[in-house]
Design an enzyme around this catalytic site. Structure first.
Site, short mmCIF file in Angstrom:
data_model
loop_
_atom_site.label_atom_id
_atom_site.label_comp_id
_atom_site.label_asym_id
_atom_site.label_seq_id
_atom_site.Cartn_x
_atom_site.Cartn_y
_atom_site.Cartn_z
N LYS A 196 -50.35 -8.92 -23.78
CA LYS A 196 -49.83 -9.57 -25.03
C LYS A 196 -50.35 -11.03 -25.27
CE LYS A 196 -45.71 -10.61 -27.55
NZ LYS A 196 -44.07 -10.36 -27.64
N LYS A 254 -51.44 -5.56 -27.06
CA LYS A 254 -50.59 -6.00 -28.37
C LYS A 254 -51.36 -7.30 -28.68
CE LYS A 254 -46.25 -7.43 -29.99
NZ LYS A 254 -45.05 -7.78 -29.63
C1 PBG Z 1 -40.98 -10.94 -29.09
C2 PBG Z 1 -41.78 -9.89 -29.92
C3 PBG Z 1 -42.47 -10.08 -30.68
C4 PBG Z 1 -42.90 -8.86 -31.06
C5 PBG Z 1 -42.47 -7.90 -30.48
N1 PBG Z 1 -41.69 -8.62 -29.56
C6 PBG Z 1 -42.98 -11.32 -31.31
C7 PBG Z 1 -43.40 -12.40 -30.39
O1 PBG Z 1 -43.77 -12.39 -29.39
O2 PBG Z 1 -43.16 -13.68 -30.65
C8 PBG Z 1 -43.95 -8.51 -32.13
C9 PBG Z 1 -44.10 -7.37 -33.00
C10 PBG Z 1 -44.68 -7.57 -34.29
O3 PBG Z 1 -45.23 -8.60 -34.69
O4 PBG Z 1 -44.59 -6.59 -35.04
N2 PBG Z 1 -40.67 -10.68 -27.44
#
Ligand code: PBG
Length: 329
Positions: A196, A254
């Site tokens: 991520k 991601k």
């Molecule tokens: C946070 C989380 C995020 C997303 C999914 N879980 C945002 C972040 O890490 O700040 C993003 C998903 C999206 O942008 O569609 N745990």
């Protein structure tokens, strides 16, 4: 060699193109993210995510029945909690009667066969908008993992099939797996957000859950000490392999589109299913361009989803799931 070989023969008609097509996106590929809020009769459009909604449990029930009817079989739950319930340790996340726990039960009651995955991270519950506990300007790693493990048990107890830790703490998959085993949840799976990246594409999602890091002294302004640097690829592989060793059943990359090189590389390296999250920023870019008449929504959507699958995704978490079903009719 040319002129005996002519590649265009395999493109000459729609029938031959259908016959030799390598990648076909189907409803089975989708994991549908759903945003849940407290209250009754609420279905509110997220201002920065056109045609995507936050809904209360009564609407959630209708929604999962509808998407099951459409042929979609897996959901990924997120909750928006009120500021008054937030603290540094995400205590509310462990409430057995909390919104997530009730949402899991709602989905399972409405649609017992729907696969339920739950977001496991502190940010929607954190008064600082971080995925971990904050202390002296830093994000505590091991203390956070312990809370995530308790959160996972709580979700499993409510009926979640898979927990999906999205936080990027080191070692949390092992901590969660061991905790689940200890509590007798051998059959609860883990989908790890293993690669991520610290991405600006998450902006609309943070609006949806009101979960952006707050701007106050001694709180990190961004998530760069835990989410990965988007300039790097080796650490994506390392992170993913470590999560598999720790017990992840499914791994994830991601965001999606801007990271398809990473998806392919990981797909070539690992034997577990690879999920890709086509995130909120990707969704809204197409919605905005289509609204302006600059891109054809459905054609571009299908091209992007196919590209994600072609790159190696076995599972696509996407806000386009229902649009896709609408398109294939
Ligand atoms: C946070 C989380 C995020 C997303 C999914 N879980 C945002 C972040 O890490 O700040 C993003 C998903 C999206 O942008 O569609 N745990």
């Amino acid at each position: 060699m040319y002129p005996l070989i002519r590649n265009r023969r395999l493109r000459a008609s729609e029938s031959i193109r259908r016959l030799v097509r390598e990648t076909i996106v189907t409803p089975d590929d989708f994991l549908v993210p759903l945003f849940v809020v407290e209250g009754k009769g609420i279905k509110e459009e997220i201002p920065s995510m056109p045609n995507y909604y936050r809904m209360s449990l009564d609407h959630l029930e209708k929604e999962v029945k509808e998407i099951w009817q459409m042929g979609l079989c897996s959901v990924l739950l997120f909750v928006k909690v009120s500021d008054s319930l937030k603290d540094n340790k995400g205590t509310e996340a462990l409430n057995p009667e909390g919104l997530m726990q009730r949402a899991i039960k709602t989905v399972k009651n409405a649609c017992p066969e729907m696969l339920v995955m739950t977001d496991v991270a502190l940010d929607p519950f954190s008064s600082y908008g971080h995925d971990g506990i904050v202390a002296e300007g830093k994000i505590l790693n091991d203390e956070t993992s312990e809370v995530l493990a308790e959160m996972s048990i709580s979700h499993a107890r409510a009926g979640a099939d898979f927990v999906a830790p999205s936080d990027m703490m080191d070692g949390r998959i092992l901590t969660i797996r061991e905790a689940l085993e200890e509590e007798g949840f051998q059959n609860t799976g883990i989908m790890s957000y293993s690669a991520k990246y610290a991405s600006a594409f998450y902006g609309p999602f943070r609006d949806a859950l009101d979960s952006a890091p707050v701007d106050i002294a001694n709180v990190p302004k961004d998530k760069k000490t835990y989410q990965m640097d988007y300039a790097n690829r080796f650490e994506a592989i390392r992170e993913t392999q470590m999560d598999i060793d720790e017990g992840a059943d499914i791994v994830m990359v991601k965001p999606g589109l801007a990271y398809l090189d990473i998806v392919r590389e990981i797909k070539n390296e690992v034997e577990v299913p690879v999920a890709v999250y086509q995130v909120s920023g990707e969704y809204v870019m197409l919605k905005a361009a289509a609204e302006k008449g600059w891109l054809d929504h459905d054609s571009v959507m299908l091209e992007q989803l196919t590209a994600i699958k072609r790159a190696g995704a076995n599972i696509i978490a996407s806000y386009f799931a229902k649009d896709f079903i609408g398109m294939i009719g």
